[in-house]
Design a protein around this motif. Structure first.
Motif, PDB file in Angstrom:
ATOM      1  N   PHE A  94       0.873  -1.130   0.023  1.00 46.06           N
ATOM      2  CA  PHE A  94      -0.149  -0.102   0.027  1.00 46.06           C
ATOM      3  C   PHE A  94       0.789   1.392  -0.079  1.00 46.06           C
ATOM      4  CE2 PHE A  94      -3.811  -2.248   1.849  1.00 46.06           C
ATOM      5  CZ  PHE A  94      -4.194  -2.677   0.492  1.00 46.06           C
ATOM      6  N   TYR A  95       1.932   1.196   0.712  1.00 43.86           N
ATOM      7  CA  TYR A  95       2.846   2.437   0.308  1.00 43.86           C
ATOM      8  C   TYR A  95       3.337   2.460  -1.181  1.00 43.86           C
ATOM      9  CZ  TYR A  95       6.638   5.618   1.277  1.00 43.86           C
ATOM     10  OH  TYR A  95       7.628   6.545   1.322  1.00 43.86           O
ATOM     11  N   ALA A 102       0.929   9.343  -5.881  1.00 39.98           N
ATOM     12  CA  ALA A 102       1.758  10.514  -5.868  1.00 39.98           C
ATOM     13  C   ALA A 102       2.502  10.694  -7.137  1.00 39.98           C
ATOM     14  CB  ALA A 102       2.554  10.502  -4.944  1.00 39.98           C
ATOM     15  N   PHE A 103       2.933   9.854  -7.828  1.00 42.13           N
ATOM     16  CA  PHE A 103       3.634  10.176  -9.107  1.00 42.13           C
ATOM     17  C   PHE A 103       2.601  10.361 -10.045  1.00 42.13           C
ATOM     18  CE2 PHE A 103       5.341   8.709 -13.054  1.00 42.13           C
ATOM     19  CZ  PHE A 103       6.401   9.465 -13.100  1.00 42.13           C
ATOM     20  N   ALA A 104       1.587   9.559 -10.317  1.00 40.35           N
ATOM     21  CA  ALA A 104       0.510   9.785 -11.346  1.00 40.35           C
ATOM     22  C   ALA A 104      -0.083  11.213 -11.124  1.00 40.35           C
ATOM     23  CB  ALA A 104      -0.608   8.549 -11.212  1.00 40.35           C
ATOM     24  N   LEU A 105      -0.292  11.479  -9.830  1.00 47.35           N
ATOM     25  CA  LEU A 105      -1.094  12.918  -9.853  1.00 47.35           C
ATOM     26  C   LEU A 105      -0.295  14.212  -9.933  1.00 47.35           C
ATOM     27  CD1 LEU A 105      -3.507  11.876  -7.099  1.00 47.35           C
ATOM     28  CD2 LEU A 105      -4.048  12.331  -9.406  1.00 47.35           C
ATOM     29  N   GLY A 106       1.224  13.621 -10.043  1.00 46.67           N
ATOM     30  CA  GLY A 106       1.985  14.886  -9.849  1.00 46.67           C
ATOM     31  C   GLY A 106       2.329  15.474  -8.555  1.00 46.67           C
ATOM     32  N   GLN A 107       1.976  14.884  -7.478  1.00 50.24           N
ATOM     33  CA  GLN A 107       2.195  15.424  -6.234  1.00 50.24           C
ATOM     34  C   GLN A 107       3.535  15.031  -5.797  1.00 50.24           C
ATOM     35  OE1 GLN A 107      -0.954  13.678  -3.911  1.00 50.24           O
ATOM     36  NE2 GLN A 107      -2.639  15.143  -4.767  1.00 50.24           N
ATOM     37  N   GLU A 108       3.985  15.727  -4.709  1.00 55.91           N
ATOM     38  CA  GLU A 108       5.241  15.297  -3.941  1.00 55.91           C
ATOM     39  C   GLU A 108       4.623  14.457  -2.887  1.00 55.91           C
ATOM     40  OE1 GLU A 108       7.960  17.954  -2.429  1.00 55.91           O
ATOM     41  OE2 GLU A 108       7.855  19.288  -4.444  1.00 55.91           O
ATOM     42  N   GLU A 109       5.542  13.484  -2.511  1.00 57.44           N
ATOM     43  CA  GLU A 109       5.175  12.512  -1.282  1.00 57.44           C
ATOM     44  C   GLU A 109       4.951  13.170  -0.233  1.00 57.44           C
ATOM     45  OE1 GLU A 109       7.189   8.797  -0.855  1.00 57.44           O
ATOM     46  OE2 GLU A 109       7.797   8.806  -2.810  1.00 57.44           O
ATOM     47  N   GLN A 110       3.932  13.170   0.718  1.00 58.22           N
ATOM     48  CA  GLN A 110       3.998  13.980   1.925  1.00 58.22           C
ATOM     49  C   GLN A 110       4.301  12.798   3.169  1.00 58.22           C
ATOM     50  OE1 GLN A 110      -0.106  15.312   2.197  1.00 58.22           O
ATOM     51  NE2 GLN A 110       0.015  16.160   0.349  1.00 58.22           N
ATOM     52  N   PRO A 111       5.187  13.343   4.003  1.00 59.54           N
ATOM     53  CA  PRO A 111       5.268  12.456   5.233  1.00 59.54           C
ATOM     54  C   PRO A 111       4.221  12.361   5.955  1.00 59.54           C
ATOM     55  CG  PRO A 111       6.206  14.785   5.469  1.00 59.54           C
ATOM     56  CD  PRO A 111       5.755  14.710   3.886  1.00 59.54           C
ATOM     57  N   LEU A 125      -7.496  10.947   4.558  1.00 56.40           N
ATOM     58  CA  LEU A 125      -8.185  11.113   3.472  1.00 56.40           C
ATOM     59  C   LEU A 125      -8.011  12.189   2.545  1.00 56.40           C
ATOM     60  CD1 LEU A 125     -11.453   9.094   4.626  1.00 56.40           C
ATOM     61  CD2 LEU A 125      -9.827   8.260   3.026  1.00 56.40           C
ATOM     62  N   SER A 126      -7.995  13.287   3.297  1.00 58.60           N
ATOM     63  CA  SER A 126      -7.911  14.555   2.384  1.00 58.60           C
ATOM     64  C   SER A 126      -6.454  14.760   2.029  1.00 58.60           C
ATOM     65  CB  SER A 126      -8.425  15.738   3.130  1.00 58.60           C
ATOM     66  OG  SER A 126      -7.832  15.823   4.447  1.00 58.60           O
ATOM     67  N   THR A 127      -5.165  14.214   2.762  1.00 51.09           N
ATOM     68  CA  THR A 127      -4.070  14.521   2.382  1.00 51.09           C
ATOM     69  C   THR A 127      -3.560  13.561   1.515  1.00 51.09           C
ATOM     70  OG1 THR A 127      -3.320  13.447   4.597  1.00 51.09           O
ATOM     71  CG2 THR A 127      -3.688  15.998   4.688  1.00 51.09           C
ATOM     72  N   ILE A 128      -3.491  12.247   2.046  1.00 51.80           N
ATOM     73  CA  ILE A 128      -2.770  11.190   1.138  1.00 51.80           C
ATOM     74  C   ILE A 128      -3.766  10.269   0.607  1.00 51.80           C
ATOM     75  CG2 ILE A 128      -0.581  11.343   2.579  1.00 51.80           C
ATOM     76  CD1 ILE A 128      -1.733   8.615   3.775  1.00 51.80           C
ATOM     77  N   GLY A 129      -5.085  10.548   0.838  1.00 49.64           N
ATOM     78  CA  GLY A 129      -6.002   9.681   0.450  1.00 49.64           C
ATOM     79  C   GLY A 129      -6.100   9.671  -1.318  1.00 49.64           C
TER      80      GLY A 129
END
Length: 171
Positions: A94-95, A102-111, A125-129
């Motif tokens: 799941f990680y 995150a790569f597909a959405l162009g986001q940086e990984e959030q700790p 759900l709102s941050t990494i969801g």
């Protein structure tokens, strides 16, 4: 070869029919095609089972059975493959799904730090969801396609080898 190898690991179909969670399917479980193991049923079962293994929902086995029945693929194999994601393998799988999303959405990984609490779940759900859900769907589709084609290739290769050996013996 693949058929004998796969059959060695499959549970008895009578035990599966007795599962309480599968009673909702009633007489649909009596379709003989759900219990046969051939190239078509194996590759379809791999697709169904691997797809739901990567989807982070409860009752994955029931969902795999619900899809295996209308597609008429091997039910025990579909259900067994869901257990690729078990309590030991879930965190890394799941990680990785989150990283793919995150790569597909162009986001940086959030700790993030996991906590077994309702507040953490609602906040995540709102941050990494979104990245996790998108990544899970991408990984599920890729695993289903890969499983389909790999099993099809291995099955065909095994049959071709058996025919070649048979032809060589008769010569």
């Amino acid at each position: 070869m693949p058929k004998k190898t796969i059959q060695r690991f499959l549970p008895d179909h009578n035990k599966i029919k007795q599962q309480k969670s599968l009673k909702i399917f009633g007489s649909l479980l009596h379709d003989a095609n759900l219990w046969h193991l051939n190239r078509r049923s194996a590759r379809g079962a791999f697709s169904v089972g691997l797809f739901f293994a990567f989807i982070p929902v409860p009752f994955q086995m029931v969902l795999a059975a619900a899809l295996a029945i209308p597609f008429r693929v091997n039910l025990p194999l579909s259900i067994a493959l869901v257990w690729i994601t078990n309590p030991l393998t879930m965190p890394p799988i799941f990680y990785a799904s989150y990283q793919v999303g995150a790569f597909a959405l162009g986001q940086e990984e959030q700790p993030f730090h996991f906590e077994a609490s309702w507040n953490w779940l609602v906040e995540s759900l709102s941050t990494i969801g979104p990245a996790f859900i998108v990544g899970s769907l991408i990984c599920a589709c890729m695993a289903a396609l890969l499983g389909f084609f790999v099993i099809d290739f291995l099955w065909r290769r095994s049959v071709n080898k058996a025919w070649a050996a048979r032809n060589q013996q008769s010569s």
